[in-house]
Design a protein around this motif. Structure first.
Motif, PDB file in Angstrom:
ATOM      1  N   TYR A  63      -3.300  16.956 -44.121  1.00  0.00           N
ATOM      2  CA  TYR A  63      -3.776  15.861 -44.984  1.00  0.00           C
ATOM      3  C   TYR A  63      -5.205  16.115 -45.454  1.00  0.00           C
ATOM      4  O   TYR A  63      -5.511  15.995 -46.642  1.00  0.00           O
ATOM      5  N   CYS A 120      -5.763  16.663 -49.304  1.00  0.00           N
ATOM      6  CA  CYS A 120      -6.314  15.456 -49.938  1.00  0.00           C
ATOM      7  C   CYS A 120      -7.845  15.432 -49.983  1.00  0.00           C
ATOM      8  O   CYS A 120      -8.430  14.772 -50.843  1.00  0.00           O
ATOM      9  N   LYS A 121      -8.495  16.124 -49.048  1.00  0.00           N
ATOM     10  CA  LYS A 121      -9.961  16.154 -49.014  1.00  0.00           C
ATOM     11  C   LYS A 121     -10.445  17.593 -48.785  1.00  0.00           C
ATOM     12  O   LYS A 121     -11.128  17.880 -47.804  1.00  0.00           O
ATOM     13  N   HIS A 135       0.518  10.089 -48.000  1.00  0.00           N
ATOM     14  CA  HIS A 135      -0.742  10.316 -48.716  1.00  0.00           C
ATOM     15  C   HIS A 135      -0.721  11.666 -49.440  1.00  0.00           C
ATOM     16  O   HIS A 135      -1.182  11.764 -50.585  1.00  0.00           O
ATOM     17  N   ILE A 136      -0.211  12.690 -48.773  1.00  0.00           N
ATOM     18  CA  ILE A 136      -0.132  14.021 -49.391  1.00  0.00           C
ATOM     19  C   ILE A 136       0.757  13.978 -50.638  1.00  0.00           C
ATOM     20  O   ILE A 136       0.420  14.531 -51.690  1.00  0.00           O
ATOM     21  N   VAL A 181      -1.044  12.192 -53.538  1.00  0.00           N
ATOM     22  CA  VAL A 181      -2.112  13.018 -54.110  1.00  0.00           C
ATOM     23  C   VAL A 181      -1.542  14.175 -54.917  1.00  0.00           C
ATOM     24  O   VAL A 181      -1.997  14.461 -56.035  1.00  0.00           O
TER      25      VAL A 181
END
Length: 311
Positions: free
Chosen positions: A121, A125-126, A217-218, A221
């Motif tokens: 993640y 995502c970051k 979340h992945i 994104v």
């Protein structure tokens, strides 16, 4: 702790009904166990030897491999011994030791998979914050916390189980588990069931929820990125996803084995009981070795160097 309990061994009655399957099972379990042991140790060796693999995304698979070695080693040699020996029994102390390591193994895999999902993640995502968040020190602290909490909770469960007074000493299973021992007790003790349920929620259900949440979340994104970025994200996440699905499926069948094992045919009972401790430890390093390019390259490099040395 009730010391008198340790005088009477636990007898496993399921082995007596296997008959002609004994020899085949011994060979099958031995081959799968040794294969898994060799593959896991080889993966650990490759990652330890190659300095470029000393990163969080490879440190976590090493711990996954170590957990697999622990899980299969606490079960397979005992099963093989019982299949070969005339007396299919073990002391309660040995039985409780097996419960401890089996509990740590099953919960540890789910916790490691949650950490690996978090790693993926952050990576996807970051990406700009990845190296500041997933530092080797932080990863080691998280792993230390996981092992400490799991060992403490498993030791507590074993202690509670060991305090029971048993009225029976026969188990119709391949191996020991806390539920099987609790069912041998003279009196029903809800504390052990409640504690076991709390552990299952904390160390199995919650990690699974974190894995699913990470991938939600992945997915959100990556939908906003280019096709090439989506392909790279899928390639990065595939080993972890396959591993998670594989172990979750094995755990599901393991749960069936624990709850309704006495209602199914003996051979099916045996296959389910062995599957949880043999197949995931064998497949996990293969999945990572095949899917992760840097591991493949490192394996090829080491093999090439060894071949060159022998020429």
């Amino acid at each position: 702790m009730n010391s008198s309990v340790f005088a009477a061994p636990i007898t496993f009655t399921v082995y007596s009904s296997l008959g002609v399957y004994n020899s085949a099972l011994v060979v099958c379990i031995f081959v799968l166990y040794v294969s898994g042991l060799c593959i896991n140790l080889f993966l650990i060796l490759v990652i330890c030897v190659e300095s470029r693999l000393h990163r969080p995304m490879y440190i976590l698979p090493v711990n996954l491999a170590l957990s697999g070695v622990m899980g299969s080693s606490c079960v397979c040699p005992i099963i093989i011994k019982h299949l070969i020996a005339d007396r299919k029994e073990t002391s309660l102390a040995g039985c409780l030791s097996q419960v401890f390591f089996c509990n740590v193994y099953s919960c540890c895999i789910f916790c490691l998979l949650a950490l690996m999902a978090y790693d993926r993640y952050i990576s996807i995502c970051k990406p700009l914050q990845y190296h500041s968040i997933m530092t080797p020190t932080k990863v080691k602290l998280m792993l230390t916390g996981v092992y400490f909490v799991l060992s403490s909770s498993s030791a507590t469960q074993v202690y509670l189980t060991s305090s029971l007074t048993l009225c029976s000493h026969t188990v119709n299973k391949l191996l020991c588990d806390s539920l099987a021992i609790a069912n041998l007790s003279c009196t029903h003790t809800p504390l052990i069931s409640v504690f076991g349920m709390c552990c299952a929620v904390c160390f199995i259900v919650f990690p699974c929820f974190l894995v699913i949440l990470s991938y939600v979340h992945i997915f959100i994104v990556t939908l906003k990125t280019s096709k090439e970025s989506q392909r790279k994200a899928l390639h990065t996440c595939t080993p972890h996803l396959v591993t998670f699905i594989n172990f979750s499926a094995a755990s599901f069948f393991g749960l069936i084995y624990n709850r309704v094992g006495h209602k199914v045919p003996e051979v099916f009972n045996v296959v389910i009981g062995i599957n949880f401790f043999v197949i995931p430890p064998l497949l996990h390093p293969v999945i990572y070795g095949i899917k992760m390019q840097e591991i493949r390259q490192s394996v090829k490099k080491i093999m090439k160097e060894k071949i060159t040395q022998f020429r």
